[in-house]
Design a protein around this motif. Structure first.
Motif, PDB file in Angstrom:
ATOM      1  N   PRO A   3     -10.033   8.504  12.366  1.00 30.26           N
ATOM      2  CA  PRO A   3      -9.018   9.176  11.561  1.00 30.26           C
ATOM      3  C   PRO A   3      -9.520   8.312  10.357  1.00 30.26           C
ATOM      4  O   PRO A   3     -10.478   7.069  10.544  1.00 30.26           O
ATOM      5  N   PRO A   4      -8.744   8.911   8.834  1.00 29.32           N
ATOM      6  CA  PRO A   4      -8.447   8.394   7.458  1.00 29.32           C
ATOM      7  C   PRO A   4      -7.673   7.046   7.576  1.00 29.32           C
ATOM      8  O   PRO A   4      -6.662   6.776   8.368  1.00 29.32           O
ATOM      9  N   SER A   5      -8.660   4.956   7.089  1.00 24.07           N
ATOM     10  CA  SER A   5      -7.588   4.667   7.092  1.00 24.07           C
ATOM     11  C   SER A   5      -8.650   3.414   6.420  1.00 24.07           C
ATOM     12  O   SER A   5      -9.651   2.706   7.014  1.00 24.07           O
ATOM     13  N   GLY A   6      -7.702   3.389   4.885  1.00 20.93           N
ATOM     14  CA  GLY A   6      -8.920   2.430   3.860  1.00 20.93           C
ATOM     15  C   GLY A   6      -7.882   2.487   2.505  1.00 20.93           C
ATOM     16  O   GLY A   6      -7.095   3.191   2.411  1.00 20.93           O
ATOM     17  N   ILE A   7      -8.328   0.899   2.368  1.00 22.73           N
ATOM     18  CA  ILE A   7      -6.514   1.471   1.308  1.00 22.73           C
ATOM     19  C   ILE A   7      -7.225   2.444   0.050  1.00 22.73           C
ATOM     20  O   ILE A   7      -6.245   2.865  -0.239  1.00 22.73           O
ATOM     21  N   ASP A   8      -8.329   2.374  -0.740  1.00 25.86           N
ATOM     22  CA  ASP A   8      -8.715   3.188  -1.203  1.00 25.86           C
ATOM     23  C   ASP A   8      -8.549   5.295  -1.270  1.00 25.86           C
ATOM     24  O   ASP A   8      -8.562   6.096  -1.930  1.00 25.86           O
ATOM     25  N   ILE A   9      -8.329   5.248   0.343  1.00 28.27           N
ATOM     26  CA  ILE A   9      -8.015   6.873   0.513  1.00 28.27           C
ATOM     27  C   ILE A   9      -6.548   7.591  -0.267  1.00 28.27           C
ATOM     28  O   ILE A   9      -6.014   6.862  -0.591  1.00 28.27           O
ATOM     29  N   ASP A  10      -7.026   8.436  -0.260  1.00 22.89           N
ATOM     30  CA  ASP A  10      -5.953   9.756  -1.109  1.00 22.89           C
ATOM     31  C   ASP A  10      -5.194  10.337  -0.063  1.00 22.89           C
ATOM     32  O   ASP A  10      -5.881  11.175   0.922  1.00 22.89           O
ATOM     33  N   PRO A  11      -4.268  10.415   0.054  1.00 23.61           N
ATOM     34  CA  PRO A  11      -3.414  11.076   1.772  1.00 23.61           C
ATOM     35  C   PRO A  11      -3.433  12.404   1.405  1.00 23.61           C
ATOM     36  O   PRO A  11      -3.294  12.923   1.876  1.00 23.61           O
ATOM     37  N   TRP A  18       0.504  -0.827   0.164  1.00 21.94           N
ATOM     38  CA  TRP A  18       0.454   0.014   0.199  1.00 21.94           C
ATOM     39  C   TRP A  18       1.095   1.080  -0.154  1.00 21.94           C
ATOM     40  O   TRP A  18       0.354   1.879  -0.813  1.00 21.94           O
ATOM     41  N   ALA A  19       2.041   1.192   0.971  1.00 19.85           N
ATOM     42  CA  ALA A  19       3.140   2.677   1.204  1.00 19.85           C
ATOM     43  C   ALA A  19       3.844   2.278  -1.113  1.00 19.85           C
ATOM     44  O   ALA A  19       4.000   3.762  -1.013  1.00 19.85           O
ATOM     45  N   ILE A  20       3.741   1.145  -1.217  1.00 22.71           N
ATOM     46  CA  ILE A  20       4.808   1.868  -2.789  1.00 22.71           C
ATOM     47  C   ILE A  20       3.652   2.228  -3.078  1.00 22.71           C
ATOM     48  O   ILE A  20       3.787   3.229  -4.082  1.00 22.71           O
ATOM     49  N   ALA A  21       2.150   1.729  -3.305  1.00 25.83           N
ATOM     50  CA  ALA A  21       1.170   2.094  -4.755  1.00 25.83           C
ATOM     51  C   ALA A  21       1.321   4.090  -3.622  1.00 25.83           C
ATOM     52  O   ALA A  21       1.027   4.748  -5.550  1.00 25.83           O
ATOM     53  N   GLN A  22       1.246   4.822  -2.826  1.00 25.65           N
ATOM     54  CA  GLN A  22       1.077   5.919  -2.641  1.00 25.65           C
ATOM     55  C   GLN A  22       1.936   6.766  -3.119  1.00 25.65           C
ATOM     56  O   GLN A  22       2.481   8.176  -3.765  1.00 25.65           O
ATOM     57  N   LEU A  23       3.569   6.068  -3.672  1.00 30.52           N
ATOM     58  CA  LEU A  23       4.681   6.481  -4.313  1.00 30.52           C
ATOM     59  C   LEU A  23       4.588   6.672  -5.786  1.00 30.52           C
ATOM     60  O   LEU A  23       5.878   6.793  -6.501  1.00 30.52           O
ATOM     61  N   ALA A  24       3.675   5.436  -5.823  1.00 30.83           N
ATOM     62  CA  ALA A  24       3.837   5.843  -7.515  1.00 30.83           C
ATOM     63  C   ALA A  24       4.003   6.806  -8.988  1.00 30.83           C
ATOM     64  O   ALA A  24       4.554   6.558  -9.303  1.00 30.83           O
ATOM     65  N   LYS A  25       2.693   7.234  -8.170  1.00 32.59           N
ATOM     66  CA  LYS A  25       2.624   8.424  -8.700  1.00 32.59           C
ATOM     67  C   LYS A  25       3.703   9.639  -8.870  1.00 32.59           C
ATOM     68  O   LYS A  25       4.221  10.044 -10.183  1.00 32.59           O
ATOM     69  N   PRO A  26       3.795   9.793  -7.917  1.00 32.02           N
ATOM     70  CA  PRO A  26       4.815  10.759  -7.538  1.00 32.02           C
ATOM     71  C   PRO A  26       6.151  10.205  -8.143  1.00 32.02           C
ATOM     72  O   PRO A  26       7.143  11.337  -8.860  1.00 32.02           O
ATOM     73  N   ALA A  27       6.767   9.394  -8.454  1.00 33.48           N
ATOM     74  CA  ALA A  27       7.765   8.886  -8.838  1.00 33.48           C
ATOM     75  C   ALA A  27       7.356   8.495 -10.462  1.00 33.48           C
ATOM     76  O   ALA A  27       8.839   8.326 -11.037  1.00 33.48           O
ATOM     77  N   GLY A  28       6.187   8.772 -11.414  1.00 33.67           N
ATOM     78  CA  GLY A  28       5.690   8.743 -12.862  1.00 33.67           C
ATOM     79  C   GLY A  28       5.605   7.823 -13.061  1.00 33.67           C
ATOM     80  O   GLY A  28       5.930   6.945 -13.895  1.00 33.67           O
ATOM     81  N   TYR A  29       5.806   6.586 -11.854  1.00 30.37           N
ATOM     82  CA  TYR A  29       4.859   5.068 -12.286  1.00 30.37           C
ATOM     83  C   TYR A  29       3.363   5.353 -11.770  1.00 30.37           C
ATOM     84  O   TYR A  29       2.619   3.878 -11.816  1.00 30.37           O
ATOM     85  N   ALA A  30       2.523   6.418 -12.442  1.00 37.56           N
ATOM     86  CA  ALA A  30       0.860   5.920 -11.604  1.00 37.56           C
ATOM     87  C   ALA A  30       0.588   4.349 -12.731  1.00 37.56           C
ATOM     88  O   ALA A  30      -0.535   3.942 -11.533  1.00 37.56           O
ATOM     89  N   GLN A  31       0.792   4.113 -13.393  1.00 37.92           N
ATOM     90  CA  GLN A  31       0.276   3.008 -13.929  1.00 37.92           C
ATOM     91  C   GLN A  31       0.479   1.495 -13.439  1.00 37.92           C
ATOM     92  O   GLN A  31      -0.958   1.009 -12.811  1.00 37.92           O
ATOM     93  N   ASP A  32       1.261   1.638 -11.950  1.00 40.55           N
ATOM     94  CA  ASP A  32       1.120   0.592 -10.962  1.00 40.55           C
ATOM     95  C   ASP A  32       0.631   0.584 -10.035  1.00 40.55           C
ATOM     96  O   ASP A  32       0.534  -0.274  -9.331  1.00 40.55           O
ATOM     97  N   LYS A  33      -0.100   1.352  -9.746  1.00 38.95           N
ATOM     98  CA  LYS A  33      -0.583   1.970  -8.320  1.00 38.95           C
ATOM     99  C   LYS A  33      -1.896   1.228  -8.364  1.00 38.95           C
ATOM    100  O   LYS A  33      -2.118   0.573  -6.582  1.00 38.95           O
ATOM    101  N   PRO A  34      -3.108   0.475  -9.559  1.00 42.50           N
ATOM    102  CA  PRO A  34      -3.585  -0.344  -9.237  1.00 42.50           C
ATOM    103  C   PRO A  34      -3.450  -1.529  -8.218  1.00 42.50           C
ATOM    104  O   PRO A  34      -3.720  -2.047  -7.801  1.00 42.50           O
ATOM    105  N   LEU A  35      -1.871  -1.889  -8.943  1.00 45.87           N
ATOM    106  CA  LEU A  35      -1.330  -3.540  -8.935  1.00 45.87           C
ATOM    107  C   LEU A  35      -1.213  -3.499  -7.246  1.00 45.87           C
ATOM    108  O   LEU A  35      -1.314  -4.967  -7.160  1.00 45.87           O
ATOM    109  N   PHE A  36      -0.550  -2.140  -7.048  1.00 44.35           N
ATOM    110  CA  PHE A  36       0.009  -2.501  -5.828  1.00 44.35           C
ATOM    111  C   PHE A  36      -1.349  -2.083  -4.743  1.00 44.35           C
ATOM    112  O   PHE A  36      -0.770  -2.556  -3.339  1.00 44.35           O
TER     113      PHE A  36
END
Length: 746
Positions: free
Chosen positions: A734-742, A461-479
Motif C-alpha cells: 500500500p502507498p505511504s510516503g511523504i511525497d505521495i499524492d493521495p 502531513w495531513a495539513i499539507a494535503q488540505l492546503a491546496k483544496p483550501a486555496g493555500y497551495a503555497q503552504d504545502k512545502p512547509l508542512f
C-alpha cells in the motif's frame, strides 16, 4: 449395546441443541447480538458501561457501579455529559424508612437485563424492579415497588453546584454545573408525590415518597434551560407508554446496526462484532435541541437547524472509529467536522477533545487534521475546508503543542518550530522550564517530547494535503517539511525513537521498555517506533531497509517485558493486552499488525490479526483489553473482523487483514453494497490463498475507498497455511510516503 444406545442418545441430544441454537440465530436481528456487558470489567483501567441511548444522541444513561462485576448500583446519572468522565444529576428508586441512611443506600442487583435500548434490574433485598429506556434528549424509568410501603425516589446532584426540587404535584426540576457547563432537567411522574424531604437546606438531594406501587419517571435534559428540557421531554415522550419508547429505540438500533450483515463465524464472534459496532455510536453526540444549542466554546446559545456534535476524543477516534463512520454515514461525518469548524470559529482554536463542556486539550497531536484530511481524501465535501485549514494551520504554527493545555505557543513550542523536534527534559530538569510549567497535569514528569514530535509530524502531513483544496497551495512545502521532522527523534544507532535534549544530544540512560509519560504518551518506544504511518517508506529506510524493519516488527511481538508485569503496569497502566511489547489495549498500536502488508509479508498480518482478535476480544466482561474510549478500540475490532483497515489517514486505501466471518456486507448510503467473502474461512484457515475483487485477480494487499464505494465483492480464499507469495512482490505494498499524492489513489 446399552452403552451404544446412551452414546447415540447423547449425540442426538447435542445435535438437537445445536440445531436449536442455529435456528435461534436465524431469527435474531443485529441488535439481539449486542451484549453491553462485554468489556465491563476493565483489565487494568476503565470498564465499558451498559449505556442505554440512541446512536450519537445526547441522552446517555447507565447504572453507576464500579464495573459490571459489582452488584450494587449507586445511582443512575440522568445524563452522561462526557463519555466516561462527566455526569449530570443522579436518580435511584429505593424502598425503606427514609432516615439518614437513605442518602447512602444502594440498589443491590439480583438480576439485570442490558441492551442498547433498554435496561432493567431487580433489587435482591426488596424485590423492586426498575426499567429504563431512552429517546434522544429524554428518558423514562418505570419502577415496580411491589407494595405501597415506604417507596421513594432519591434525586440529586452528582457533585456540582446547583439544586433539585419538587415543582408540582407530579414534577421535579434541577440545574447542575458540570465543569463550568450548566445542565438542566425537567421530570414528571405518573403518580402523586406524597411527600418530599430534602437533605439539608441547600436542596442538593431529595427523597420523594410515593404511595403507589408502580411509578413511572420521565424527564427531559438540556444544556439551555429547564424550559427547554421540558420542551424536549414533551416533544419526545409526551405520553406514558414506556413500551412504545422502548420499541422505537430498538427499531432505531436494529436499523443502524443492520447496516452491516455478517454470515458465518461463531455466536461469540457475532456478539463481539455487534457489541463493538454499538460502542462506536457512543460519541460524537448531537446537542442541538430542536433548532438551538448552547456552545461552551463561546458561552452562547445558537439558533441552527444543523446538528452540533460534541464529545470526541480525537486522539483515540481518528484511527478507526471516524474512518469506519466515513464508510457508514459520510453525511454525518461532514456534520461532525462542520461542528469542529464552528467550535474553532467560536473559540479561536481547533479543539483537541471537543467536549460538551468545552475543549479538553488532552493527549498529543493536532489530529483533527488527520481526521479532516482523511475525510477529504475519501470524497467528503460540504464542510468549509478553507476555514478548517486556517484553524489547523493556526494550531500547528501558532498554538502550543504541549499536552493537556491549549492556547498560544510557549517558548518550548518556539524551539520545536525552529529545531524540528520537541526537546525532552532530563529528570533533574523537571518542573518549570523556559518559563513554562510543564508538569501541571503529570506532576514530576516530562513533556512527552518524543510522542509530540512523532504525532505532530503525522498531523502536519495531513495539513499539507488540505492546503491546496483550501486555496493555500503555497503552504504545502512547509508542512511536508515539518512532516519529516519525526526523523529528528529517531536514533539510528539504537534503532529506536529516542528523547533528545535541548542541545541535540540523546538522553541516556534511557529504557525503551519502561516509561511513565516522561518522553512518550501512554506507551513506550517499542510502540512509538511505528508511529510515522504517513511515511512508512521513509521509516523503513531509517530502520535499514524492509528486511530489517520486518525483523524488528517480528521482535516487537516477541520481546519480553524485562521486568514483572506489576512493575511494568505501575509505570504504564495503558499498556495492556500485551503480546511481547505490542500493546493491544491502546490506540497507537492498532495499525501496527497491518504493517507487514507494507513489508512484503502479508501472511504475517493475517496471522497476527486473527490471533489478536480471537485472544483479546472474547464476548464476556473481560472482552476489551484496554480503555475503550467510546469507539476508539471497537472501531478497530469492527474493521478488522470485516477484514480490512485504514493505516494512513489522508490516503484513501484499506489494507487487507484476515476476516473473522465467511461474509460481511456493508450497505452503503448510495444503495450499493460492498461485501467481503472469505471462502473456507475457519478458526484455523486464517491465511489468504488468493484474492479477487469483483471477479478480477487481486495480487496486492489493499484496495481503494473508491473500490469500496462502487460496491461489489472482495473474495478471499482462505487456508490453514500461509501463501507467502500472495501480494509479496515489490510494488504490491500500500502507498505511504511523504511525497505521495493521495489523489492518485481515489
Amino acid at each position: 449395546m446399552r452403552t451404544l444406545n446412551k452414546l447415540t442418545t447423547v449425540i442426538l441430544l447435542l445435535a438437537a441443541i445445536s440445531s436449536k441454537s442455529i435456528a435461534q440465530q436465524k431469527t435474531m436481528q443485529a441488535v439481539d447480538y449486542v451484549d453491553p456487558n462485554i468489556g465491563g470489567s476493565g483489565i487494568v483501567l476503565q470498564p465499558t458501561r451498559p449505556l442505554v441511548h440512541l446512536p450519537n444522541s445526547m441522552m446517555r444513561v447507565f447504572p453507576m457501579k464500579q464495573d459490571q462485576l459489582d452488584d450494587q448500583i449507586m445511582f443512575f446519572p440522568l445524563c452522561v455529559v462526557s463519555h466516561r468522565i462527566e455526569y449530570a444529576f443522579s436518580f435511584l428508586p429505593l424502598k425503606g424508612v427514609p432516615d439518614n441512611t437513605a442518602w447512602g443506600k444502594r440498589f443491590t442487583v439480583l438480576e439485570e437485563t442490558t441492551t442498547p435500548y433498554f435496561y432493567s434490574a431487580e433489587d435482591e433485598e426488596t424485590g423492586i424492579t426498575v426499567g429504563l429506556t431512552a429517546s434522544s434528549k429524554s428518558a423514562i424509568f418505570e419502577v415496580d415497588f411491589k407494595n405501597p410501603n415506604n417507596n421513594y425516589f432519591r434525586i440529586g446532584l452528582n457533585g456540582g453546584n446547583g439544586n433539585v426540587e419538587q415543582t408540582g404535584k407530579h414534577s421535579f426540576a434541577g440545574t447542575e454545573e458540570v465543569t463550568g457547563l450548566k445542565t438542566y432537567f425537567y421530570a414528571e411522574t405518573d403518580e402523586d408525590i406524597a411527600q418530599v424531604n430534602y437533605q439539608g437546606t441547600d436542596k442538593k438531594r431529595l427523597l420523594a415518597k410515593f404511595n403507589a406501587v408502580k411509578v413511572k419517571f420521565k424527564y427531559g435534559f438540556s444544556y439551555i434551560s429547564i424550559e427547554q428540557a421540558k420542551a424536549n421531554l414533551y416533544k419526545e415522550i409526551p405520553a406514558w407508554d414506556f413500551d412504545s419508547v422502548k420499541r422505537s429505540a430498538k427499531t432505531i438500533w436494529n436499523n443502524k446496526l443492520g447496516q452491516i450483515t455478517i454470515k458465518g463465524g461463531t455466536l461469540g464472534q457475532k456478539r463481539t462484532f455487534y457489541a463493538s459496532l454499538y460502542r462506536t455510536y457512543e460519541r460524537m453526540v448531537d446537542i442541538n435541541e430542536y433548532g438551538q444549542y448552547f456552545s461552551a466554546y463561546d458561552q452562547k446559545v445558537h439558533q441552527s437547524k444543523e446538528p452540533f456534535f460534541v464529545d470526541n476524543w480525537i486522539w483515540d477516534m481518528y484511527i478507526a472509529a471516524e474512518p469506519l463512520h466515513t464508510i457508514l454515514d459520510p453525511r454525518k461525518e461532514q456534520q461532525k467536522i462542520s461542528s469542529y469548524i464552528e467550535m474553532y470559529k467560536q473559540g479561536g482554536w481547533m479543539p483537541a477533545f471537543a467536549l460538551a463542556t468545552g475543549d479538553w486539550p488532552a493527549m498529543t497531536g493536532n489530529h483533527a487534521a488527520s481526521w479532516m484530511a482523511d475525510a477529504w481524501a475519501k470524497g467528503i465535501r460540504g464542510f468549509d475546508v478553507k476555514t478548517a485549514y486556517e484553524g489547523l494551520k493556526k494550531n500547528s504554527l501558532e498554538g502550543t503543542l504541549l499536552p493537556w493545555r491549549n492556547g498560544p505557543a510557549t517558548a518550548i513550542d518556539s524551539f520545536y518550530n525552529t529545531h524540528g523536534y520537541l526537546y525532552s527534559t532530563r529528570p533533574e530538569e523537571r518542573g518549570s522550564k523556559d518559563g513554562v510549567e510543564m508538569d501541571k497535569w503529570w506532576e514530576g514528569r516530562g513533556n512527552e517530547g518524543v510522542s509530540i514530535t512523532l504525532e505532530w509530524s503525522i498531523c502536519d502531513w495531513a495539513i499539507a494535503q488540505l492546503a491546496k483544496p483550501a486555496g493555500y497551495a503555497q503552504d504545502k512545502p512547509l508542512f511536508l517539511k515539518r512532516a519529516g521532522w519525526y526523523g529528528n527523534v529517531y536514533n539510528a544507532e539504537e534503532g529506536f525513537v529516542w528523547p533528545k535534549d535541548k542541545n541535540g544530544n540523546w538522553i541516556k540512560p534511557y529504557n525503551t521498555k519502561l516509561l511513565g509519560r516522561e518522553y512518550v504518551t501512554e506507551n513506550n518506544s517499542y510502540t512509538y517506533n511505528w508511529t510515522p504511518k504517513h511515511d512508512l517508506t521513509g521509516l523503513f529506510a531509517k530502520m535499514g531497509g524492509k528486511e530489517k524493519a520486518e525483523a524488528k516488527l517480528d521482535q516487537l511481538f516477541r520481546e519480553d517485558l524485562g521486568l514483572p508485569k506489576f512493575h511494568f503496569w505501575l509505570n504504564q497502566p495503558d499498556a495492556s493486552g500485551m503480546v511481547g511489547q505490542f500493546v493491544m489495549g491502546n490506540e497507537p498500536s492498532y495499525h501496527i499488525p497491518y504493517l507487514y502488508n507494507y513489508l512484503g509479508a502479508p501472511w504475517k498480518t493475517q496471522k497476527r490479526i486473527r490471533m489478536l482478535i480471537d485472544t483479546w476480544f472474547p464476548d464476556n466482561v473481560f472482552g476489551i483489553p484496554g480503555d475503550e474510549d467510546g469507539g476508539g478500540t471497537t472501531g478497530f475490532v469492527v474493521l478488522s473482523m470485516m477484514g480490512f483497515f485504514p493505516v494512513t489517514p489522508g490516503v484513501p486505501v484499506y489494507t487487507i487483514g484476515s476476516p473473522s466471518f465467511g461474509e460481511a456486507s456493508v450497505k452503503l448510503p448510495s444503495g450499493k453494497t460492498f461485501t467481503v467473502k472469505a471462502i473456507n474461512n475457519s478458526k484455523n484457515n486464517v491465511y489468504i490463498q488468493k484474492a479477487m475483487l469483483n471477479g478480477k485477480v487481486l495480487d496486492k494487499p489493499w484496495f481503494t475507498h473508491t473500490d469500496l464505494l462502487k460496491g461489489g465483492t472482495l473474495t478471499l480464499t482462505m487456508g490453514d497455511r500461509p501463501n507467502k507469495a500472495w501480494s509479496s512482490k515489490a510494488g504490491s505494498a500500500p502507498p505511504s510516503g511523504i511525497d505521495i499524492d493521495p489523489e492518485v489513489y481515489r
